[in-house]
Motif scaffolding. Structure first.
Motif, short mmCIF file in Angstrom:
data_model
loop_
_atom_site.label_atom_id
_atom_site.label_comp_id
_atom_site.label_asym_id
_atom_site.label_seq_id
_atom_site.Cartn_x
_atom_site.Cartn_y
_atom_site.Cartn_z
N ASP A 111 0.76 -1.31 -0.11
CA ASP A 111 -0.08 -0.01 0.01
C ASP A 111 0.91 1.22 -0.03
OD1 ASP A 111 0.81 -0.10 2.62
OD2 ASP A 111 -1.06 -0.04 3.66
N VAL A 112 2.08 1.04 -0.45
CA VAL A 112 3.04 2.30 -0.49
C VAL A 112 3.70 2.41 -1.69
CG1 VAL A 112 5.08 3.21 0.40
CG2 VAL A 112 3.62 2.05 2.02
N VAL A 113 3.88 3.61 -2.19
CA VAL A 113 4.57 3.83 -3.59
C VAL A 113 5.76 4.77 -2.83
CG1 VAL A 113 3.33 5.87 -4.09
CG2 VAL A 113 4.80 4.71 -5.86
N VAL A 114 7.05 3.92 -3.36
CA VAL A 114 8.44 4.74 -3.04
C VAL A 114 8.98 5.21 -4.54
CG1 VAL A 114 10.51 4.17 -2.10
CG2 VAL A 114 8.67 2.98 -1.10
N THR A 115 9.31 6.40 -4.09
CA THR A 115 9.71 7.14 -5.61
C THR A 115 11.51 7.68 -5.14
OG1 THR A 115 9.01 9.26 -4.79
CG2 THR A 115 7.68 7.94 -5.89
N GLN A 116 11.93 7.87 -6.12
CA GLN A 116 13.43 8.53 -6.16
C GLN A 116 13.24 9.57 -7.16
OE1 GLN A 116 18.27 7.52 -6.21
NE2 GLN A 116 16.86 5.99 -6.77
N HIS B 297 -8.63 6.56 -13.42
CA HIS B 297 -9.14 7.77 -14.18
C HIS B 297 -8.21 8.83 -14.46
CE1 HIS B 297 -12.47 6.48 -11.43
NE2 HIS B 297 -13.23 6.53 -12.58
N ASN B 298 -6.90 8.38 -14.67
CA ASN B 298 -5.64 8.99 -15.01
C ASN B 298 -5.26 10.19 -14.28
OD1 ASN B 298 -3.53 8.92 -16.83
ND2 ASN B 298 -4.66 10.56 -18.11
N SER B 299 -5.54 10.21 -12.92
CA SER B 299 -4.91 11.16 -11.82
C SER B 299 -3.57 11.03 -12.01
CB SER B 299 -5.52 10.94 -10.56
OG SER B 299 -6.91 11.24 -10.59
N ARG B 300 -2.79 12.18 -12.04
CA ARG B 300 -1.60 12.17 -11.91
C ARG B 300 -0.91 12.85 -10.92
NH1 ARG B 300 0.02 10.64 -17.12
NH2 ARG B 300 1.88 11.97 -17.33
N PHE B 301 0.28 12.50 -10.31
CA PHE B 301 0.65 13.09 -8.96
C PHE B 301 2.28 13.30 -9.20
CE2 PHE B 301 -2.72 10.39 -7.75
CZ PHE B 301 -3.77 11.39 -7.00
N ASP B 302 2.76 14.20 -8.53
CA ASP B 302 4.16 14.38 -8.87
C ASP B 302 5.08 13.51 -7.85
OD1 ASP B 302 6.78 15.94 -7.67
OD2 ASP B 302 6.34 17.14 -9.44
N ILE C 75 3.38 9.82 -10.96
CA ILE C 75 2.83 8.68 -10.34
C ILE C 75 1.33 8.71 -11.08
CG2 ILE C 75 1.82 7.53 -8.18
CD1 ILE C 75 3.72 9.23 -6.46
N VAL C 76 0.94 7.56 -11.72
CA VAL C 76 -0.22 7.78 -12.28
C VAL C 76 -1.22 6.71 -11.75
CG1 VAL C 76 -1.34 7.27 -14.68
CG2 VAL C 76 0.91 8.28 -14.56
N CYS C 77 -2.67 6.97 -11.62
CA CYS C 77 -3.64 6.23 -11.36
C CYS C 77 -4.51 5.79 -12.44
CB CYS C 77 -4.64 6.68 -10.23
SG CYS C 77 -6.10 5.72 -9.93
N PRO C 78 -4.44 4.50 -12.70
CA PRO C 78 -4.94 3.84 -14.03
C PRO C 78 -6.51 4.25 -14.04
CG PRO C 78 -4.39 2.08 -12.57
CD PRO C 78 -3.93 3.25 -11.98
N GLY D 221 -0.77 2.82 -10.33
CA GLY D 221 -0.35 1.83 -11.32
C GLY D 221 0.90 2.05 -11.68
N SER D 222 1.51 3.25 -11.92
CA SER D 222 2.93 3.15 -12.29
C SER D 222 3.46 4.51 -11.99
CB SER D 222 2.88 3.18 -13.85
OG SER D 222 2.14 4.36 -14.28
N VAL D 223 4.99 4.38 -12.08
CA VAL D 223 5.56 5.61 -11.59
C VAL D 223 6.67 5.71 -12.79
CG1 VAL D 223 7.16 6.71 -10.11
CG2 VAL D 223 5.45 5.22 -9.16
N ALA D 224 6.92 6.76 -13.51
CA ALA D 224 7.79 7.01 -14.64
C ALA D 224 7.90 8.53 -14.86
CB ALA D 224 7.38 6.32 -15.66
N ALA D 225 9.04 9.10 -15.39
CA ALA D 225 9.27 10.36 -15.41
C ALA D 225 8.78 11.18 -14.33
CB ALA D 225 8.56 10.85 -16.81
N ASN D 226 8.91 10.79 -13.26
CA ASN D 226 8.73 11.41 -11.83
C ASN D 226 6.92 11.92 -11.99
OD1 ASN D 226 11.05 11.82 -10.35
ND2 ASN D 226 11.79 13.24 -11.72
#
Length: 158
Positions: free
Chosen positions: A85-90, A123-128, A118-121, A111-116
């Protein structure tokens, strides 16, 4: 004789629908999570799960202090990894953040993290990936952060 075992019982359609829906939700939620960190399979890499993470703040999704989330080498620079239940980023080399993997729009697992990002599949919400601020809706609130720390070559839930 009312109430005997030989008489058929009448069950409301609403009761049946609620019971079947509850059973389906249980199966769906059970299938979503993979809490095995670093195995490279399923939800553990860049797909699926719900929860907490970050360098400061509370632990939104619970979680025990000291739990190893991932190895430092498993978190790509400019990307991240969804672990339970955690998303870890660098976001930048050597700087690790953790956030809830549960989208603030309707609670879907990111669902994914790329190019800084975080994307929710759902409804396509996007987070820094550096501070979880909303980059694109329909979400209007950032992902909650959770405390993490680096212990040697591991990222640990604080």
């Amino acid at each position: 004789m009312t109430g005997s075992q030989d008489e058929p019982r009448t069950v409301c359609r609403r009761t049946v629908v609620a019971a079947v829906g509850g059973a389906g939700l249980t199966v769906a939620l059970t299938a979503c999570g993979d809490d095995a960190p670093g195995d490279g399979k399923g939800a553990g890499s860049t797909g699926g799960a719900n929860a907490p993470g970050g360098d400061s703040g509370g632990t939104p999704g619970g979680g025990g202090g000291g739990k190893v989330l991932a190895g430092v080498a498993e978190i790509p620079e400019g990307g991240g990894k969804i672990i339970g239940d955690v998303v870890v980023t660098q976001p930048v080399k050597g700087e690790f953040k953790a956030f809830s993997a549960k989208c603030t729009h309707q609670g879907c697992a990111v669902g994914s993290v790329a190019a800084n990002v975080i994307v929710c599949p759902c409804h396509n919400s996007r987070f820094d990936a550096s501070d979880s601020s909303v980059q694109g809706g329909p979400a209007t609130s950032p992902l909650p952060s959770a405390p993490i720390r680096r212990e040697g070559d591991s990222i640990v839930l604080a």
